[in-house]
Design a protein around this motif. Structure first.
Motif, PDB file in Angstrom:
ATOM      1  N   ALA A  44       0.881  -1.281   0.025  1.00 18.32           N
ATOM      2  CA  ALA A  44      -0.098  -0.080   0.027  1.00 18.32           C
ATOM      3  C   ALA A  44       0.727   1.145  -0.153  1.00 18.32           C
ATOM      4  O   ALA A  44       0.546   2.246  -0.743  1.00 18.32           O
ATOM      5  CB  ALA A  44      -0.856  -0.105   1.068  1.00 18.32           C
ATOM      6  N   THR A  45       1.962   1.220   0.711  1.00 23.04           N
ATOM      7  CA  THR A  45       2.795   2.469   0.847  1.00 23.04           C
ATOM      8  C   THR A  45       3.504   2.701  -0.743  1.00 23.04           C
ATOM      9  O   THR A  45       3.770   3.802  -1.004  1.00 23.04           O
ATOM     10  CB  THR A  45       3.887   2.025   1.866  1.00 23.04           C
ATOM     11  OG1 THR A  45       3.173   1.869   3.117  1.00 23.04           O
ATOM     12  CG2 THR A  45       4.888   3.133   2.039  1.00 23.04           C
ATOM     13  N   VAL A  46       4.175   1.696  -1.309  1.00 18.14           N
ATOM     14  CA  VAL A  46       4.761   1.757  -2.626  1.00 18.14           C
ATOM     15  C   VAL A  46       3.619   2.145  -3.371  1.00 18.14           C
ATOM     16  O   VAL A  46       4.025   3.060  -4.439  1.00 18.14           O
ATOM     17  CB  VAL A  46       5.425   0.225  -2.981  1.00 18.14           C
ATOM     18  CG1 VAL A  46       5.798   0.256  -4.249  1.00 18.14           C
ATOM     19  CG2 VAL A  46       6.588   0.155  -1.963  1.00 18.14           C
ATOM     20  N   ALA A  47       2.564   1.656  -3.594  1.00 19.41           N
ATOM     21  CA  ALA A  47       1.577   2.072  -4.659  1.00 19.41           C
ATOM     22  C   ALA A  47       1.006   3.503  -4.243  1.00 19.41           C
ATOM     23  O   ALA A  47       0.823   4.291  -5.244  1.00 19.41           O
ATOM     24  CB  ALA A  47       0.156   1.155  -4.373  1.00 19.41           C
ATOM     25  N   SER A  48       0.838   3.802  -3.065  1.00 21.40           N
ATOM     26  CA  SER A  48       0.453   5.500  -2.797  1.00 21.40           C
ATOM     27  C   SER A  48       1.628   6.393  -3.028  1.00 21.40           C
ATOM     28  O   SER A  48       1.491   7.313  -3.635  1.00 21.40           O
ATOM     29  CB  SER A  48       0.103   5.365  -1.189  1.00 21.40           C
ATOM     30  OG  SER A  48      -0.649   4.540  -0.937  1.00 21.40           O
ATOM     31  N   VAL A  49       2.931   5.833  -2.737  1.00 23.29           N
ATOM     32  CA  VAL A  49       4.140   6.822  -3.295  1.00 23.29           C
ATOM     33  C   VAL A  49       4.300   6.877  -4.741  1.00 23.29           C
ATOM     34  O   VAL A  49       4.233   7.929  -5.156  1.00 23.29           O
ATOM     35  CB  VAL A  49       5.340   6.219  -2.575  1.00 23.29           C
ATOM     36  CG1 VAL A  49       6.554   6.842  -3.339  1.00 23.29           C
ATOM     37  CG2 VAL A  49       5.219   6.540  -1.073  1.00 23.29           C
ATOM     38  N   ALA A  50       3.964   5.746  -5.453  1.00 20.35           N
ATOM     39  CA  ALA A  50       4.217   5.849  -6.971  1.00 20.35           C
ATOM     40  C   ALA A  50       2.932   6.786  -7.502  1.00 20.35           C
ATOM     41  O   ALA A  50       3.091   7.254  -8.383  1.00 20.35           O
ATOM     42  CB  ALA A  50       3.934   4.308  -7.517  1.00 20.35           C
ATOM     43  N   ALA A  51       1.853   6.601  -6.876  1.00 18.86           N
ATOM     44  CA  ALA A  51       0.585   7.437  -7.219  1.00 18.86           C
ATOM     45  C   ALA A  51       0.752   9.003  -7.099  1.00 18.86           C
ATOM     46  O   ALA A  51       0.543   9.889  -8.156  1.00 18.86           O
ATOM     47  CB  ALA A  51      -0.827   6.931  -6.635  1.00 18.86           C
TER      48      ALA A  51
END
Length: 65
Positions: A44-51
């Motif tokens: 969730a952290t990696v996806a949110s940062v990428a977004a």
């Protein structure tokens, strides 16, 4: 002449970032994993940062128009 590609890139980045952020939020609200086989917090952290990075790149491209 160069504003066309900058606008196109900004729209692509913004749509990808918004879509990824919406998808991640939806997955988290339903209690489903964002990525299979990975820690839920890490994915969730990696996806949110990428977004957020994609949204930032879209905004940056729009400032170059």
């Amino acid at each position: 002449m160069e504003s066309g590609p900058a606008i196109f890139a900004a729209v692509v980045f913004a749509l990808f970032g918004a879509g990824l952020l919406a998808w991640t939020t939806t997955r988290l609200r339903h209690g489903r994993p964002v990525a299979l086989g990975v820690s839920p917090v890490a994915s969730a952290t990696v996806a949110s940062v990428a977004a957020v990075i994609a949204l930032g790149l879209g905004a940056w491209c729009l400032t170059r128009v």
